[in-house]
Design a protein around this motif. Structure first.
Motif, PDB file in Angstrom:
ATOM      1  N   ILE A  61       0.850  -1.198   0.000  1.00 23.99           N
ATOM      2  CA  ILE A  61       0.000   0.000   0.000  1.00 23.99           C
ATOM      3  C   ILE A  61       0.887   1.251   0.000  1.00 23.99           C
ATOM      4  CG2 ILE A  61      -1.733   1.344   1.272  1.00 23.99           C
ATOM      5  CD1 ILE A  61      -2.645  -1.290   2.568  1.00 23.99           C
ATOM      6  N   ASP A  73       0.177   5.539   0.128  1.00 24.84           N
ATOM      7  CA  ASP A  73      -0.946   6.474   0.263  1.00 24.84           C
ATOM      8  C   ASP A  73      -0.495   7.907   0.428  1.00 24.84           C
ATOM      9  OD1 ASP A  73      -0.039   6.263   2.886  1.00 24.84           O
ATOM     10  OD2 ASP A  73      -2.050   6.498   3.720  1.00 24.84           O
ATOM     11  N   ARG A 115      -5.202   5.703  -1.793  1.00 24.54           N
ATOM     12  CA  ARG A 115      -4.358   4.531  -1.531  1.00 24.54           C
ATOM     13  C   ARG A 115      -4.162   3.721  -2.806  1.00 24.54           C
ATOM     14  NH1 ARG A 115      -7.594   2.700   3.833  1.00 24.54           N
ATOM     15  NH2 ARG A 115      -7.249   4.673   4.904  1.00 24.54           N
ATOM     16  N   VAL A 144      -3.286   0.248  -3.964  1.00 28.05           N
ATOM     17  CA  VAL A 144      -3.278  -1.049  -3.284  1.00 28.05           C
ATOM     18  C   VAL A 144      -3.080  -2.193  -4.260  1.00 28.05           C
ATOM     19  CG1 VAL A 144      -4.734  -0.272  -1.389  1.00 28.05           C
ATOM     20  CG2 VAL A 144      -5.791  -1.235  -3.449  1.00 28.05           C
ATOM     21  N   PRO A 155      -7.200  -5.610   0.586  1.00 28.12           N
ATOM     22  CA  PRO A 155      -8.430  -5.515   1.374  1.00 28.12           C
ATOM     23  C   PRO A 155      -8.655  -6.689   2.317  1.00 28.12           C
ATOM     24  CG  PRO A 155      -8.918  -5.615  -0.985  1.00 28.12           C
ATOM     25  CD  PRO A 155      -7.443  -5.742  -0.851  1.00 28.12           C
ATOM     26  N   PHE A 177     -11.443   7.540   2.251  1.00 32.31           N
ATOM     27  CA  PHE A 177     -10.373   7.091   1.356  1.00 32.31           C
ATOM     28  C   PHE A 177     -10.907   6.777  -0.042  1.00 32.31           C
ATOM     29  CE2 PHE A 177     -11.969   3.200   3.387  1.00 32.31           C
ATOM     30  CZ  PHE A 177     -12.223   2.406   2.268  1.00 32.31           C
ATOM     31  N   ARG A 232      -9.471   4.041  -3.043  1.00 31.09           N
ATOM     32  CA  ARG A 232      -8.438   3.056  -3.373  1.00 31.09           C
ATOM     33  C   ARG A 232      -8.338   2.878  -4.884  1.00 31.09           C
ATOM     34  NH1 ARG A 232      -7.851  -1.720   0.717  1.00 31.09           N
ATOM     35  NH2 ARG A 232      -7.846  -0.535   2.666  1.00 31.09           N
ATOM     36  N   TYR A 244      -1.368   4.148  -9.090  1.00 35.08           N
ATOM     37  CA  TYR A 244      -0.798   5.083  -8.117  1.00 35.08           C
ATOM     38  C   TYR A 244       0.642   5.390  -8.501  1.00 35.08           C
ATOM     39  CZ  TYR A 244       0.409   7.077  -3.528  1.00 35.08           C
ATOM     40  OH  TYR A 244       0.822   7.894  -2.518  1.00 35.08           O
TER      41      TYR A 244
END
Ligand SMILES: Nc1ncnc2c1ncn2[C@@H]1O[C@H](COP(=O)(O)OP(=O)(O)O)[C@@H](O)[C@H]1O
Ligand SMILES: [Mg+2]
Lengths: 250, 409
Positions: free
Chosen positions: B108, B110, B128, B130, B135, B209, B211, B217
């Motif tokens: 992760i 963030d 985030r 991920v 999860p 949040f 994701r 990301y």
């Protein structure tokens, strides 16, 4: 609570001894002295007193102010200790008694009536009379009965819930007398019980003592009034801590 | 033996009642002492169950690999840790491939960014990146609607997003967000899932949040920050072996020489709880020393007031002795009075402490757990103070000579 069984036993012995001495004088003193040191000066409040008091006597102690009457009463009442000499109550030598035994005697054998009443100001008449019973562990039920009966004896059954400041002087003294009576003591000691009362009320209180005597109580009463001493059947005159005259009257 | 406890207590309570104001003033020290203890105990108990609850949710078979440990206790330490190499996606992949006792591995990244839906925007949303397993490990994320990311989403660097309950509430007001478009830093994402609400941790919402696939990301923000890696062992018993394996792998990757410390932190929920417990013990130690001072001061005040009371009531003591009270009757009466006085202060203090704990838990993120035995504890604490500091005045009263006491004006 079984921490001090030793003390408890000796109190039991005190009780027994007192039970089987009916034929001996109630009070015996031998050469009783009480000396106060005032700086370098010595004041002999009691100057070698020797006398006896039998059961169901009514003794008046007379003498001028400062002659040692209160000192004597306090010694007889086990509130104070003599400097010298012997004092027997119910054939027990008081100087040999422990603190707890003295408390027991003050509780069971002596009913003290003071000139200034000495009631607990915040407690009701009933509670004041109950107090000696509390200190000898009388259970609540009988305690209440006995206290009420004692108040009835002094004609105050209808003033039980009153506090001392809600009572007249005569009534306060009668509460104090009820408190003195409540344990059926061997002797009632009264140090100028009418000293703070007006004449009429004083006469009432004296009649009450007379009645108590007739019922079989032993009474020793301090006074400096002849009228009051005339109620007694024996008068001990004291001066400077010595017995001046010890006379039977009536 | 026939000390009448009930009678003594009544006498004592009546006496207390007659001097209400003085009694309360007398008790300030005891009240402060007990209030402090009860308030702190309530808050720490609250934190304790809260922390344990939160941390245990993390899973007892899971551990984290991070650049920084969860707690850094000094600036020097921070500088030292800061020199460490950042953890990367490659580290995560190496663990995934080479660790035989690692059932699942997740990574992760963030950062806080602004998200937009149409004209509406929310600032400081935790974005985030991920991996697929994220999860299901550590702090588990459950869905209210929609679906999780698949390997395909990750591999294809999909412009897809799963939003937290807060974001859903604030931007969509009950409208179904699935299929709608959320912009993160101007980049449009398709909403494919909405997470269930999890609540807050120390006042910090955990539902604020969005994701996105970790690959996406990385494309948007690069990989200049250290990756947070979660590793799950097959079970709790094998957790230590799994950690050892990861340690060996990571040390090899970072070329850590023999005898030198790890260049990374391996931590479990249990290690977090240990840390918390030593911290809460510290809080207790400080509280107890503060409270003891207050209680001792309170005790000394009680002793003085009792001495005054004994003096004022010398005549009463004389009367009681004259009609047959023994030393221990008087002793017990005044001891019970001191204990009752202090105990009443303890009760007040306990109630006040509970009230303060409740107020703190209302106006601050700190939780409170009220234990009813703490009232008894407060009364007990105060009563022992009363007993101890009552001994001297009570024995003074008990030793009074009846005739001296009666003559007292
Ligand atoms: N506590 C005391 N200290 C010194 N002298 C005392 C004390 N109590 C009584 N006296 C003295 O002892 C004598 C007898 O006093 P008291 O027994 O009170 O007399 P009465 O009651 O007959 O008036 C008096 O001279 C008195 O001043
Ligand atoms: Mg006199």
């Amino acid at each position: 609570m079984g921490t001090s069984s030793g003390a408890a036993t000796s109190v039991e012995e005190t009780r027994k001894d007192m039970g089987n001495n009916g034929d001996r004088p109630l009070i015996v003193t031998e050469d009783l002295w009480k000396t106060y040191e005032m700086g370098s000066e010595q004041i002999h409040a009691l100057h070698g007193l020797t006398f006896k008091i039998e059961r169901n006597e009514y003794v008046a102690i007379m003498g001028p102010s400062g002659s040692g009457k209160s000192t004597l009463m306090n010694v007889i009442g086990c509130l104070d200790t003599p400097t010298k000499g012997k004092y027997y109550i119910n054939n027990r030598l008081v100087s040999e008694l422990s603190d707890d035994e003295l408390a027991f005697i003050r509780n069971k054998e002596i009913g003290f009536v003071f000139q200034t009443f000495n009631l607990l100001a915040r407690a009701t008449a009933l509670h004041n009379v109950e107090l000696p019973l509390i200190y000898n562990g009388t259970p609540a039920g009988p305690r209440l009965e006995q206290a009420k009966a004692a108040l009835a004896k002094v004609d105050l059954a209808d003033r039980m819930t009153h506090k001392p400041n809600e009572l007249s002087g005569g009534q306060r003294q009668r509460v104090a007398i009820a408190r003195a009576l409540v344990n059926n003591p061997s002797i009632i000691l009264a140090d100028e019980p009418t000293g703070n009362l007006d004449t009429a009320t004083g006469v009432d209180i004296m009649n009450l003592f007379e009645r108590l005597w007739e019922q079989g109580n032993t009474i020793v009463l301090v006074t400096h009034e002849h009228d009051i001493a005339a109620h007694a059947n024996r008068i001990i005159h004291i001066r400077d801590g010595r017995i001046e005259k010890d006379e039977k009257v009536r | 033996m026939n000390i009448n406890l009930k009678e003594s207590a009544t006498i004592a309570l009546n006496a207390l009642n007659a001097h209400k104001m003085r009694s309360v003033l007398t008790l300030v020290g005891v009240i402060i002492g007990v209030t402090t203890v009860i308030a702190v105990v309530s808050i720490v108990q609250g934190l304790d169950s809260y922390v344990k609850n939160q941390v245990l949710q993390f899973g007892s078979d899971t551990f984290t690999v991070q650049k920084f440990p969860n707690f850094v206790t000094s600036f020097e330490e921070f500088l030292e840790y800061n020199k460490r190499r950042d953890l990367t996606l490659e580290d995560m992949k190496a663990i995934e491939e080479r660790c035989s006792l690692c059932k699942a591995v997740a990574g992760i990244w963030d950062r806080s960014r602004t998200v937009k839906f149409g004209m509406q925007s929310i600032e400081d949303v935790d974005i985030r990146g991920v991996s697929v397993n994220a999860p299901f490990m550590g702090q588990v994320m459950e869905l209210a609607s929609g679906r999780h990311f698949t390997e395909t989403d990750i591999d294809h660097v999909a412009l897809r997003v799963i939003i937290g309950a807060d974001v859903a509430e604030k931007l969509f007001y009950g409208r179904d967000p699935l299929g709608l478009e959320l912009k993160i830093d101007g980049v449009p994402f398709e909403i494919i899932g909405v997470a269930k609400k999890t609540g807050s941790f120390f006042g910090q919402s955990m539902d604020n949040f969005a994701r996105i696939p970790i690959t996406m990301y990385q494309r948007m923000y690069g990989s200049h920050e250290s990756l947070f890696i979660n590793v799950q062992a097959p079970n709790e018993a094998q957790l230590p072996q799994a950690m050892d394996e990861v340690r060996v792998i990571m040390r090899a990757r970072q070329h850590t020489p023999y005898k030198k410390d790890d260049g990374f932190a391996l931590e479990t929920a249990a290690s977090f709880i240990d840390l918390w417990q030593s911290f809460s013990q510290g809080i207790f130690a400080v509280t107890i020393s503060i409270a003891s001072i207050a209680l001792i001061v309170g005790g000394v005040v009680i002793m003085n007031i009792m001495l005054v009371s004994v003096r004022e009531r010398t005549r009463e003591i004389g009367i009681r002795k004259a009609i047959g009270a023994r030393r221990r009757d008087i002793l017990v009466q005044f001891l019970i009075e001191a204990v009752t006085l202090a105990g009443a202060g303890g009760l007040l203090g306990a109630l006040l402490g509970i009230a303060i704990a409740l107020i703190i838990s209302k106006v601050s993120p700190l939780p409170a757990v009220i234990r009813w035995w703490s009232i008894l504890m407060g009364i007990g604490m105060a009563a022992s103070v009363g007993l101890f500091f009552g001994i001297y005045p009570a024995s003074r009263a008990a030793k009074l000579d009846p005739i001296v006491a009666l003559r007292f004006e």
